[in-house]
Design a protein around this motif. Structure first.
Motif, mmCIF file in Angstrom:
data_model
loop_
_atom_site.group_PDB
_atom_site.id
_atom_site.type_symbol
_atom_site.label_atom_id
_atom_site.label_comp_id
_atom_site.label_asym_id
_atom_site.label_seq_id
_atom_site.Cartn_x
_atom_site.Cartn_y
_atom_site.Cartn_z
ATOM 1 N N ASP A 111 0.825 -1.205 0.000
ATOM 2 C CA ASP A 111 0.000 0.000 0.000
ATOM 3 C C ASP A 111 0.862 1.259 0.000
ATOM 4 O O ASP A 111 0.613 2.208 -0.748
ATOM 5 N N GLN A 112 1.913 1.276 0.833
ATOM 6 C CA GLN A 112 2.796 2.437 0.874
ATOM 7 C C GLN A 112 3.598 2.579 -0.424
ATOM 8 O O GLN A 112 3.847 3.689 -0.890
ATOM 9 N N ASN A 146 -3.606 15.639 0.280
ATOM 10 C CA ASN A 146 -4.407 14.408 0.211
ATOM 11 C C ASN A 146 -4.800 13.903 1.593
ATOM 12 O O ASN A 146 -5.343 12.799 1.711
ATOM 13 N N LYS A 147 -4.487 14.688 2.625
ATOM 14 C CA LYS A 147 -4.827 14.360 4.004
ATOM 15 C C LYS A 147 -4.215 13.028 4.449
ATOM 16 O O LYS A 147 -4.780 12.308 5.276
ATOM 17 N N THR A 152 -4.900 2.847 -1.174
ATOM 18 C CA THR A 152 -6.106 2.049 -0.968
ATOM 19 C C THR A 152 -7.269 2.911 -0.513
ATOM 20 O O THR A 152 -8.388 2.817 -1.038
ATOM 21 N N THR A 153 -7.046 3.758 0.452
ATOM 22 C CA THR A 153 -8.129 4.605 0.956
ATOM 23 C C THR A 153 -8.549 5.632 -0.078
ATOM 24 O O THR A 153 -9.733 5.959 -0.187
ATOM 25 N N GLY A 156 -10.954 4.007 -2.503
ATOM 26 C CA GLY A 156 -12.285 3.878 -1.939
ATOM 27 C C GLY A 156 -13.065 5.173 -2.026
ATOM 28 O O GLY A 156 -14.257 5.180 -2.336
ATOM 29 N N LEU A 157 -12.395 6.301 -1.788
ATOM 30 C CA LEU A 157 -13.067 7.591 -1.900
ATOM 31 C C LEU A 157 -13.479 7.870 -3.336
ATOM 32 O O LEU A 157 -14.575 8.361 -3.599
ATOM 33 N N ARG A 158 -12.570 7.522 -4.316
ATOM 34 C CA ARG A 158 -12.911 7.745 -5.721
ATOM 35 C C ARG A 158 -14.103 6.882 -6.137
ATOM 36 O O ARG A 158 -14.957 7.311 -6.910
ATOM 37 N N GLN A 159 -14.141 5.653 -5.613
ATOM 38 C CA GLN A 159 -15.245 4.772 -5.961
ATOM 39 C C GLN A 159 -16.566 5.313 -5.403
ATOM 40 O O GLN A 159 -17.597 5.246 -6.055
ATOM 41 N N LYS A 160 -16.542 5.870 -4.215
ATOM 42 C CA LYS A 160 -17.761 6.448 -3.645
ATOM 43 C C LYS A 160 -18.225 7.637 -4.463
ATOM 44 O O LYS A 160 -19.410 7.820 -4.705
#
Length: 557
Positions: A111-112, A146-147, A152-153, A156-160
């Motif tokens: 992920d990193q 990007n906070k 991965t996270t 998920g935000l783009r998918q929402k």
């Protein structure tokens, strides 16, 4: 020491009291004798003397005592190697330096890594506690914007965001087409309904339709004039040559050298056939999907190219007069062509690959031909109706060759099931079955000019001989060895006088044997790749034609 003490001086002779006292004083006693081991001075040791003696070499792999931590952690002692730099003497466990072990899960590490590749920053693994901007390596501005979200996270935000439209409504809230939307046509809806009903059948129909669209049968003439000044086409035999076409020679001789090379195929050539009765034209089938017609005499030009197959052409066969020929291709089609006009007369298929085709040799049965297929069957077609009129289904493997014997009353077939079967014409039950545990597959067969024997190319690098009539027994004395054919369906043939046997070779050689003694007479380097087919000109004493997978056709004399 006792002898020196007993020795006196001149004063002792006087016998005075002083001398008596001195003698008494110098007399040796047992307590005054010194042990030679106690002559060294006493030395006091500070600490354990064995502590400094137990040194462990840096390259030691095993220690056979229990060392202390101080012994193992002591810095290296001894002279410094003057040929090494400071960096070379540093402790390393990788090529670039020393990497300390750490515990990071595979998911977090991946992920990193993806976060760094996508956004230019990643979380510093050495920082513990609360996460801040200083906890990242790379672009801290991007991490702050990007906070600190990882790959991965962020996904998920783009998918929402993607699930909802600009007005906050769900993307698939309504399935009814809006005004101006593109909708499928009636033909597309019918195809979709057919696909839903039977997807395999719809896919097969689409595939067949695409192949049929591509397979536009046509031919290209490569000479300027189709007819000469007398109105004759290339089907007419030339009269300005020394060879008497139609009369076999009385005696044949070995070919010595290459005299011509036909070029034009872009891939390997699988089969070559000479025009019946005159043999002044040569037909070749190639893996480049084409069939070509060549001149054997004169300028030896390319006359016509036949296009139509969508895959390589495996076999070709003329009828008795050469006016028509069949071509069997890996596109699962058998096509009937007109040799003179180049037109495709009819197509035949049973949805399986045909390995061999052959017209019936009887003049009254020229409308019938047989085809050996991949699905173990031999099918007899009527060229007038296009229907299958007989089916021979007894082999246990793909049929490789079909040979007519006894003037067409019987036919001999070979197969991948390593057997030979003899059939009465038009009777779908084999009358003779020849098989042996030591036999191999025999993909090519040729008849002796006297029609009494047939030679078969065996895949164990042999040419075997069987009788072509009556009991079809093997002639073990006529076994030819000395070439390599394992793995290849190399063609073979015989000279017109029956004195020589010729064969192709997996290494590109033209191999010639003596029929009487079975000795190998010649081995000529003919092609750079596999020599797939060989033909001895039926009206020439020493002309042999070879075809190879290098795309060349050569004439030898």
């Amino acid at each position: 020491m006792s002898l020196v003490a007993d020795y006196g001086s001149s004063d002792d002779e006087a016998g005075g009291p002083a001398s008596a006292a001195g003698a008494a004083a110098s007399a040796p006693t047992k307590a005054m004798v010194l042990d030679p081991h106690e002559t060294a001075p006493a030395v006091t040791f500070q600490g354990d003397p064995n502590k400094d003696l137990r040194l462990v070499a840096p390259d030691t792999k095993a220690v056979f005592y229990n060392p202390t931590y101080d012994e193992l952690a002591r810095p290296q002692v001894g002279p410094v190697n003057p040929n090494k730099r400071d960096g070379a003497m540093a402790m390393k466990n990788t090529w670039n330096g020393f990497v300390e072990g750490g515990e990071v899960s595979e998911f977090n590490f991946e992920d990193q890594r993806r976060t760094y590749d996508a956004f230019g920053y990643a979380l510093d693994p050495s920082v513990s506690g609360a996460v801040s901007v200083n906890s990242f390596v790379g672009s801290r501005e991007a991490a702050e914007a990007n906070k600190g979200n990882t790959y991965t996270t962020s996904a998920g935000l783009r998918q929402k965001r993607r699930r909802k439209g600009p007005d906050g409504e769900h993307k698939w809230a309504s399935i009814l087409p809006k005004a101006g939307a593109i909708t499928p046509t009636e033909e597309e809806l019918a195809t979709l309904e057919q696909w839903r009903a039977d997807p395999d059948e719809a896919s097969a129909k689409k595939k067949v339709k695409t192949k049929e669209e591509k397979a536009a049968e046509r031919s290209v003439l490569h000479i300027p004039d189709e007819i000469d000044y007398l109105g004759r086409t290339y089907m007419h035999a030339p009269s300005d040559i020394d060879t008497k076409l139609g009369e076999p020679p009385g005696r044949c001789f070995l070919p010595k050298k290459e005299i011509h090379k036909w070029t034009g195929h872009t891939k390997g050539v699988n089969a070559v056939r000479l025009l019946p009765n005159t043999a002044h034209l040569l037909l070749s089938a190639s893996n480049d999907n084409n069939v070509k017609l060549w001149e054997v005499y004169g300028k030896r030009r390319l006359l016509r190219t036949f296009h139509g197959h969508t895959a390589g052409v495996r076999d070709i066969a003329f009828n008795n007069d050469g006016s028509r020929y069949l071509s069997a291709g890996y596109d699962k089609m058998v096509r009937l062509w007109d040799t003179e006009t180049g037109a495709c007369i009819r197509k035949f298929t049973n949805k399986k690959i045909p390995h061999c085709v052959k017209f019936h040799p009887d003049q009254d049965k020229q409308h019938l031909f047989v085809s050996g297929t991949q699905d173990k069957k031999i099918l007899c077609y009527d060229v007038n109706s296009g229907d299958v009129v007989q089916e021979y289904d007894r082999h246990l493997g793909a049929v490789n060759s079909i040979t007519f014997v006894e003037e067409g009353r019987r036919m001999v077939t070979t197969s991948d099931d390593k057997s030979i079967r003899v059939w009465e014409w038009d009777i779908p039950v084999d009358m003779k079955y020849i098989a042996d545990p030591g036999m191999h597959s025999m993909p090519a067969v040729a008849l002796h000019p006297n029609k009494k024997w047939m030679i078969l190319q065996s895949l164990d690098n042999k040419i075997m001989t069987f009788g072509a009539s009556d009991r079809f027994r093997q002639n073990a004395k006529k076994t030819f060895k000395g070439h390599m054919s394992a793995g290849y369906a190399c063609g073979l043939g015989m000279s017109p006088d029956g004195s020589y046997v010729i064969s192709g070779d997996g290494e590109g050689y033209l191999v010639i044997y003596d029929w009487k003694s079975t000795k190998r007479f010649a081995k000529i380097r003919a092609h750079d790749q596999v020599c797939m087919d060989v033909v001895w000109h039926p009206y020439e004493t020493s002309k042999v034609i070879t075809a190879g997978w290098d795309g060349l056709i050569k004439l030898w004399d």
